[in-house]
Design an enzyme around this catalytic site. Structure first.
Site, short mmCIF file in Angstrom:
data_model
loop_
_atom_site.label_atom_id
_atom_site.label_comp_id
_atom_site.label_asym_id
_atom_site.label_seq_id
_atom_site.Cartn_x
_atom_site.Cartn_y
_atom_site.Cartn_z
CG ASP A 35 -0.71 1.71 -1.14
OD1 ASP A 35 -1.13 1.74 -2.32
OD2 ASP A 35 0.45 1.42 -0.85
CD GLN A 52 5.35 2.77 -8.63
OE1 GLN A 52 5.13 3.46 -9.63
NE2 GLN A 52 5.25 3.26 -7.40
C1 LIG Z 1 0.07 -4.79 -3.10
S1 LIG Z 1 1.00 -3.34 -3.31
C2 LIG Z 1 -0.10 -2.13 -2.88
C3 LIG Z 1 0.18 -0.80 -3.52
O1 LIG Z 1 1.47 -0.24 -3.15
C4 LIG Z 1 1.98 0.48 -4.28
O2 LIG Z 1 2.47 1.75 -3.95
P1 LIG Z 1 4.08 2.01 -3.92
O3 LIG Z 1 4.63 1.41 -5.18
O4 LIG Z 1 4.21 3.52 -3.85
O5 LIG Z 1 4.56 1.32 -2.66
C5 LIG Z 1 0.80 0.62 -5.19
O6 LIG Z 1 -0.09 1.63 -4.75
C6 LIG Z 1 0.19 -0.76 -5.02
O7 LIG Z 1 -1.06 -0.89 -5.60
#
Ligand SMILES: CSC[C@H]1O[C@H](OP(=O)(O)O)[C@H](O)[C@@H]1O
EC number: 5.3.1.23
Length: 351
Positions: free
Chosen positions: A242, A201
């Protein structure tokens, strides 16, 4: 790909002509592809397969999933429609267990739906509430950004992990919203983004959206966090979340705990930026479910295998960072500082 098509005002997920439109984040940064759904089951699959991801974005997506469910329902009475919505809620809720925003978004829609008297009134209530949730997310991110920007200084280099940006929310971002607001306040800043294995990401999304928005952003492998801090390349850290429980334990992308530990070791302030909808005042830290994802995310990148067949894999999507490693929790209602059991509940009393 035409990068000019992407900017921080872009909507990661939105409602148009009674359909849900999403950016397919699995295709970034190589292709900007929009997908369109008219069935809540498709939205559930999009959340599960990370076509849309990021706690606030999946909360809003869940709400839009229920808006599709009311349009799909053949119910002729309130009870029948609420029953159809409950079936859809269960399917959407089962997609990802760690981010509290998904349950928060679904519960908010279910609560408003039950206030309706007729099928038509409930359909209108659900759709309008989901649309407002999306627009509120942007305003919340901007308020959070403003509250956080005062914590960062001119000429800071700020590290961030994973993607807590416009692509992880409806637009603007949480951690990246703080970074955007810091620049908008006139401060000259640089960003270091970690790659964020296994599904990257940081490199695919954070580096992509910040570079597009003209930031001085450098990408590092996750293994270079300690090196960067030990060599004075990092002044502060800000990440998303999260789920945050009232003791200040933060559940975020896997690797966050390591970044926070390194920051503590090097005396570098470590901040978490998250909306109140990411705070869970009820669940104890030891009871939070950590999503375990498939091993193939670790044993290959795209179609390229990078590990032996049938190797055992441990692939948690999130980890827990304890409060003693956290300098402050930035929200749209202000910044909470330790002791968090006292400061976090006060955020909900702030006007
Ligand atoms: C503001 S996004 C919060 C959080 O979500 C992401 O996880 P994922 O990409 O698996 O949905 C990541 O932990 C972000 O920090």
């Amino acid at each position: 790909m035409d990068n000019t098509a992407v900017d921080s005002s872009l909507r990661t997920v939105e409602w148009k002509n009674n359909k849900v439109i999403m950016i397919d984040q699995t295709k970034l940064p190589n292709q900007l592809v929009f997908v369109e759904y008219d069935d809540f089951n498709q939205v559930a699959d999009a959340i599960k397969t990370l076509i849309v991801r990021g706690a606030p974005a999946i909360g809003v997506s869940g709400a839009f999933g229920l808006a599709l469910a009311v349009l799909q329902s053949k119910a002729t009475t309130k009870d029948e429609l609420i029953s159809d919505l409950e079936i859809a809620r269960k399917i959407l809720y089962s997609t990802r267990p760690t981010a509290v925003n998904l349950g928060w978004g679904l519960d908010k829609i279910m609560k408003i739906a039950k206030t309706g008297e007729t099928v038509e009134q409930i359909k209108k209530l659900v759709i309008e509430t989901a649309k407002k949730m999306a627009e509120d997310d942007i305003e919340i991110n901007k308020a959070m950004g403003k509250n956080g920007s005062i914590l960062f200084d001119d000429n800071d280099t700020i590290m961030t992990h994973c993607n807590a940006g416009a692509l992880a929310t409806v637009a603007y971002g949480t951690a990246l919203g703080v970074i955007r607001a810091t620049r908008e306040s006139g401060k000259n800043i640089k960003v270091i983004a970690t790659e964020t294995r296994p599904i990257q990401q940081g490199s695919r999304l954070t580096a992509f959206e910040l570079k597009h928005d003209g930031f001085d952003v450098s990408l590092i492998p996750d293994t270079a966090v300690g090196y960067s801090m030990a060599n004075g390349l990092v002044n502060k850290v800000v990440v998303g979340a999260d789920r945050i429980v009232k003791t200040g334990h933060v559940f975020n992308k896997i690797g966050t705990y390591q970044v926070a530990t390194m920051a503590k070791q090097h005396g570098i302030p470590f901040y978490v930026a998250a909306p109140l909808s990411t705070i869970d005042l009820e669940t104890k830290a030891e009871d939070v479910i950590i999503e375990m994802r498939k091993g193939n995310e670790v044993t290959g990148i795209g179609d390229k295998k990078t590990a032996p067949d049938d190797i055992n894999v441990i692939n948690p999507a999130f980890d827990m960072t304890p409060p003693e490693l956290i300098s402050g929790i930035i929200t749209e209602k202000g910044v909470a500082r330790a002791p968090y059991e006292e400061s976090i509940p006060k955020l909900f009393q702030a006007n």
